[in-house]
Design a protein around this motif. Structure first.
Motif, PDB file in Angstrom:
ATOM      1  N   SER A  52       0.838  -1.205   0.000  1.00  0.00           N
ATOM      2  CA  SER A  52       0.000   0.000   0.000  1.00  0.00           C
ATOM      3  C   SER A  52       0.871   1.254   0.000  1.00  0.00           C
ATOM      4  CB  SER A  52      -0.893   0.020   1.240  1.00  0.00           C
ATOM      5  OG  SER A  52      -1.852  -1.004   1.183  1.00  0.00           O
ATOM      6  N   THR A  53       0.371   2.281  -0.694  1.00  0.00           N
ATOM      7  CA  THR A  53       1.058   3.572  -0.731  1.00  0.00           C
ATOM      8  C   THR A  53       0.020   4.678  -0.531  1.00  0.00           C
ATOM      9  OG1 THR A  53       0.817   3.738  -3.129  1.00  0.00           O
ATOM     10  CG2 THR A  53       2.858   2.747  -2.302  1.00  0.00           C
ATOM     11  N   PRO A  78      -4.015   5.489   8.837  1.00  0.00           N
ATOM     12  CA  PRO A  78      -4.621   4.596   9.839  1.00  0.00           C
ATOM     13  C   PRO A  78      -6.137   4.580   9.756  1.00  0.00           C
ATOM     14  CG  PRO A  78      -3.736   6.590  10.862  1.00  0.00           C
ATOM     15  CD  PRO A  78      -3.258   6.591   9.450  1.00  0.00           C
ATOM     16  N   ASP A  79      -6.742   5.593   9.148  1.00  0.00           N
ATOM     17  CA  ASP A  79      -8.193   5.592   8.982  1.00  0.00           C
ATOM     18  C   ASP A  79      -8.636   4.731   7.798  1.00  0.00           C
ATOM     19  OD1 ASP A  79      -8.616   7.322  11.116  1.00  0.00           O
ATOM     20  OD2 ASP A  79      -8.269   9.081   9.860  1.00  0.00           O
ATOM     21  N   ASP A  94      -3.078  -2.453  12.826  1.00  0.00           N
ATOM     22  CA  ASP A  94      -3.162  -3.037  14.170  1.00  0.00           C
ATOM     23  C   ASP A  94      -2.461  -4.382  14.239  1.00  0.00           C
ATOM     24  OD1 ASP A  94      -4.438  -1.069  15.550  1.00  0.00           O
ATOM     25  OD2 ASP A  94      -6.450  -1.917  15.349  1.00  0.00           O
ATOM     26  N   VAL A  95      -2.574  -5.172  13.187  1.00  0.00           N
ATOM     27  CA  VAL A  95      -2.034  -6.535  13.199  1.00  0.00           C
ATOM     28  C   VAL A  95      -0.615  -6.579  12.631  1.00  0.00           C
ATOM     29  CG1 VAL A  95      -2.334  -8.885  12.318  1.00  0.00           C
ATOM     30  CG2 VAL A  95      -4.333  -7.541  13.054  1.00  0.00           C
ATOM     31  N   MET A  96      -0.415  -5.973  11.463  1.00  0.00           N
ATOM     32  CA  MET A  96       0.863  -6.104  10.762  1.00  0.00           C
ATOM     33  C   MET A  96       1.812  -4.933  11.011  1.00  0.00           C
ATOM     34  SD  MET A  96       0.491  -9.017   9.341  1.00  0.00           S
ATOM     35  CE  MET A  96      -0.805 -10.158   8.766  1.00  0.00           C
ATOM     36  N   GLY A  97       1.317  -3.839  11.548  1.00  0.00           N
ATOM     37  CA  GLY A  97       2.193  -2.689  11.786  1.00  0.00           C
ATOM     38  C   GLY A  97       2.301  -1.825  10.555  1.00  0.00           C
ATOM     39  N   GLY A  98       3.443  -1.933   9.853  1.00  0.00           N
ATOM     40  CA  GLY A  98       3.696  -1.072   8.703  1.00  0.00           C
ATOM     41  C   GLY A  98       3.585  -1.805   7.382  1.00  0.00           C
ATOM     42  N   GLU A 158       5.695   5.280   4.594  1.00  0.00           N
ATOM     43  CA  GLU A 158       5.783   6.683   4.199  1.00  0.00           C
ATOM     44  C   GLU A 158       5.681   7.616   5.407  1.00  0.00           C
ATOM     45  OE1 GLU A 158       2.846   7.270   1.140  1.00  0.00           O
ATOM     46  OE2 GLU A 158       3.623   5.631  -0.080  1.00  0.00           O
ATOM     47  N   ASP A 159       5.442   7.057   6.574  1.00  0.00           N
ATOM     48  CA  ASP A 159       5.402   7.830   7.819  1.00  0.00           C
ATOM     49  C   ASP A 159       6.441   7.223   8.759  1.00  0.00           C
ATOM     50  OD1 ASP A 159       4.864   8.844  10.375  1.00  0.00           O
ATOM     51  OD2 ASP A 159       2.728   9.061   9.957  1.00  0.00           O
TER      52      ASP A 159
END
Length: 553
Positions: free
Chosen positions: A130-131, A137-138, A145-149, A154-155
Motif C-alpha cells: 500500500s502507498t 490509519p483511517d 493493528d495486526v501487521m504494523g507497517g 511513508e510515515d
C-alpha cells in the motif's frame, strides 16, 4: 413506557420509509404450492462505511462483509477459536515465522474467477505494498493493528511490518512469512479485513485507488459498488438515499447454500423505531436490543439471542491534556470514585459484569490478583488531596445518537459516572458529540479530551486483541508514553509458547491495573432479535452472525 413525541415521530417516519421502499419480506410458491418466505429485512443502527472490509473497522461494514467475503481461517460458529475457512489446515515452521496454508479447491469468486494460492498472494501483496492514503490509519486500520507497517513506510512513526512475503507453492498451498513470531498469527487472519477478494475485480475497479485527503477520503468504485468475494451471498445493490443494502444468495457457493434468496440491511438509527418495525413485521430482525426490551420481546414470542459478553466498556483518561491526569494518584482516585456495580445493576442488561481489567475473564491471561479499585469515596478524596487535585475540573466527552454492544445508552452512563465524580469533588464539563465522525475524532486524536467512554468487542480469542490493541504503543486516545509497558507487550507478543505467553499477559494486566490508564467498567452480553418464525442463526461473541443458515418456518 410511552415513547416521547420525538421518538414516536421518528418511529412513524422510519416505518413509512420501509413501506414506501417495498422492503417487507417477500414470498414465493414452494413445491407444494405453499408460500415460502425468502427475504429477510434486517434493521441496523447505521449505514456501513465501505464495502471493502480491508478498509473498514465499523461494525456495520463488517456485518455485511461477513456474508459476502471469507477468510483463510474463521471463528468457530458461536465461538472465538480459529477454524477452517478458505484454508482447510495451517501449520507453522520450526521457527514459527512461516505458516503454510492448505487451501480449499473448487472455490470460485462471485465473478466466476478461481480462488487459489495466487489469489491469496495478490491480496496480501496489495495490502503490504500500500502507498499514499492506503497507509492512513483511517483507511487500513486493521492491517496496521495486526501487521504494523508496509513494504515502504511513508510515515516515520509507522513500525516495521510483521508481514514479510507470500509464496504460492501450488494452486492449493500458500506460505505466509512473517518477520518474527507473533501471538496474532493465525488468529488475526479471522478478521474480515483479511478476507480474500477477487484479484480480477480488485484490478478492474481500481480497489487501491484511494482519492481525496486524510480528512476527506474518497473510496474507489470497488469499495462502494463492486465487492467481490467467495461467500454465500453476493452484493446486489446499495440504495444510499433509501438507506438499504441488498445481498442475494450465491448459487455457486462451494459450501451449504443460503436458504434465503435475499437479505436487506435497512438502516433505522432510532432504537425504538427498530423495535416498532419488528413488531409491525416490516423488518424481521435487528441488532443492539435495548436491555429493557429483552424480556418484553421474549414474552411476545420474538427470538431474542443473547451473545456471550466478549467486550469491555471503559472510561478512558487522556494524560496529555490536563496535567493532573498524568499523575497516577489522580487516575487511581477516579478509579475508586466510580461505582461500577451500581452502574451495571441499573443500566446494563442482565448478565453484565463489573470489570476489573480491560478484557473479560473468559480470555486466557485474565488475572484474578490485579490491584482492585472497589468503590471508595474516601480513598478517592484522599488520593486527590495527596496529588494536590482536590478541585479538579475535567472535560467529559460522551457520544450521542449511538448504541454500541458494550454501551447501550451513553447519556445514562454519563449521568451516573458524572454524579460519582462530583461526589469526590471532581467537576465535569459535559461534551456530547455525534458518534461519527465528531466523537470518534475528538476522543482518538489530539489532546483536548480528558475523559470519555469507549469500548471494544473482541475480534478473536487472545488477550493481545484486547489489551495490546489499546496499550502496546502511544495513542492519542490515552496520551501516555510508557516504554517499559510497551516492551512488556512486545515480549509477550513474540513468545511462541502459549503457556508462557498467558503468564506474561497476566503480568501485563497487573501492570496496567497499577498504572491505571483508564477505568475498566463492564462486560455486557449484547442481544440480537429475530422474528417469531426465523431460525438458523447462532449468536456470536464476535458479532459474527452468519445469515447463510437463516430460514423461515
Amino acid at each position: 413506557m410511552r415513547p416521547s413525541r420525538r421518538r414516536a415521530a421518528i418511529a412513524v417516519a422510519a416505518v413509512a420509509v420501509l413501506a414506501a421502499s417495498g422492503c417487507a419480506e417477500s414470498e414465493r410458491d414452494g413445491s407444494d404450492g405453499a408460500a415460502v418466505k425468502d427475504t429477510l429485512v434486517f434493521g441496523v443502527a447505521g449505514d456501513p462505511k465501505v464495502l471493502d472490509p480491508s478498509l473498514a473497522s465499523d461494525g456495520e461494514s463488517l456485518r455485511v462483509a461477513r456474508q459476502i467475503f471469507e477468510t483463510l481461517v474463521r471463528p468457530e460458529e458461536g465461538g472465538t477459536k480459529a477454524s477452517p475457512g478458505l484454508a482447510e489446515s495451517w501449520t507453522p515452521d520450526a521457527a514459527g515465522t512461516t505458516w503454510t496454508f492448505k487451501l480449499r479447491s473448487g472455490v470460485k469468486f462471485h465473478d466466476g474467477t478461481d480462488f487459489n494460492a495466487e489469489a491469496v498472494c495478490e491480496n496480501f501483496n496489495r495490502w503490504y505494498n500500500s502507498t499514499g492514503l492506503m497507509q492512513s490509519p483511517d483507511v487500513t486500520p486493521y492491517w496496521q493493528d495486526v501487521m504494523g507497517g508496509f513494504a515502504k513506510n511513508e510515515d516515520a512513526e509507522l513500525p516495521p511490518s510483521l508481514f514479510k512475503s507470500c509464496t504460492a507453492k501450488d494452486a492449493t498451498t500458500v506460505d505466509l512469512a512473517f518477520t518474527r513470531v507473533s501471538s496474532k498469527i493465525p488468529s488475526a487472519l479471522m478478521l474480515p479485513s483479511f478476507a480474500i477478494h477477487s484479484p480480477a475485480a480488485l484490478k478492474q475497479y481500481e480497489a487501491s485507488n484511494i482519492a481525496g485527503t486524510a480528512d476527506d477520503i474518497k473510496y474507489p468504485s470497488y469499495a462502494m459498488e463492486h465487492p467481490t468475494g467467495t461467500g454465500p451471498f453476493k452484493f446486489k445493490t446499495w440504495d444510499k438515499a433509501n438507506k438499504s443494502l441488498t445481498i442475494e444468495r450465491n448459487d455457486a457457493y462451494w459450501g451449504d447454500k443460503a436458504k434465503l434468496k435475499t437479505v436487506i440491511f435497512k438502516t433505522i438509527s432510532d432504537e425504538n423505531a427498530r423495535k416498532q418495525a419488528l413488531r409491525s413485521g416490516d423488518i424481521q430482525g435487528y441488532d443492539l436490543v435495548g436491555p429493557a426490551d429483552v424480556e418484553p420481546l421474549k414474552t411476545e414470542g420474538f427470538n431474542v439471542l443473547t451473545r456471550p459478553a466478549f467486550n469491555i466498556l471503559y472510561l478512558a483518561i487522556n494524560q496529555k491534556g490536563n496535567p493532573a491526569l498524568a499523575k497516577p494518584e489522580v487516575r487511581q482516585a477516579i478509579s475508586y470514585a466510580i461505582n461500577r456495580q451500581a452502574l451495571v445493576d441499573s443500566k446494563l442488561p442482565p448478565g453484565a459484569k463489573a470489570a476489573s481489567q480491560f478484557m473479560p475473564d473468559t480470555v486466557e491471561g485474565w488475572n484474578a490478583d490485579v490491584k482492585k479499585y472497589d468503590y471508595n469515596v474516601e480513598e478517592a478524596k484522599k488520593l486527590l488531596a495527596a496529588a494536590g487535585a482536590s478541585n479538579l475540573k475535567l472535560k467529559f466527552h460522551y457520544p450521542t445518537e449511538v448504541t454500541r454492544p458494550y454501551m447501550p445508552n451513553p447519556k445514562d452512563l454519563f449521568e451516573l459516572v458524572s454524579a460519582d465524580l462530583k461526589a469526590v469533588g471532581i467537576e465535569v464539563e459535559a461534551i456530547p458529540l455525534k458518534w461519527s465522525p465528531d466523537y470518534l475524532n475528538a476522543t482518538t486524536s489530539g489532546s483536548a479530551h480528558d475523559l470519555h467512554f469507549l469500548g471494544w468487542t473482541g475480534d478473536y480469542g487472545d488477550a493481545y486483541n484486547f489489551i495490546g490493541t489499546m496499550f502496546d504503543r502511544q495513542k492519542d486516545e490515552w496520551g501516555f508514553n510508557n516504554p517499559a509497558l510497551f516492551a512488556q507487550f512486545k515480549d509477550a507478543d513474540t513468545t511462541a509458547d502459549n503457556a508462557q505467553r498467558v503468564e506474561k499477559y497476566k503480568a501485563l494486566n497487573a501492570a496496567i491495573a497499577e498504572f491505571a490508564p483508564g477505568v475498566p467498567i463492564s462486560h455486557s452480553p449484547p442481544a440480537i432479535v429475530f422474528g417469531k418464525g426465523l431460525t438458523g442463526i447462532t449468536p456470536s461473541p464476535l458479532t459474527d452472525e452468519r445469515f447463510v443458515g437463516a430460514t423461515f418456518s
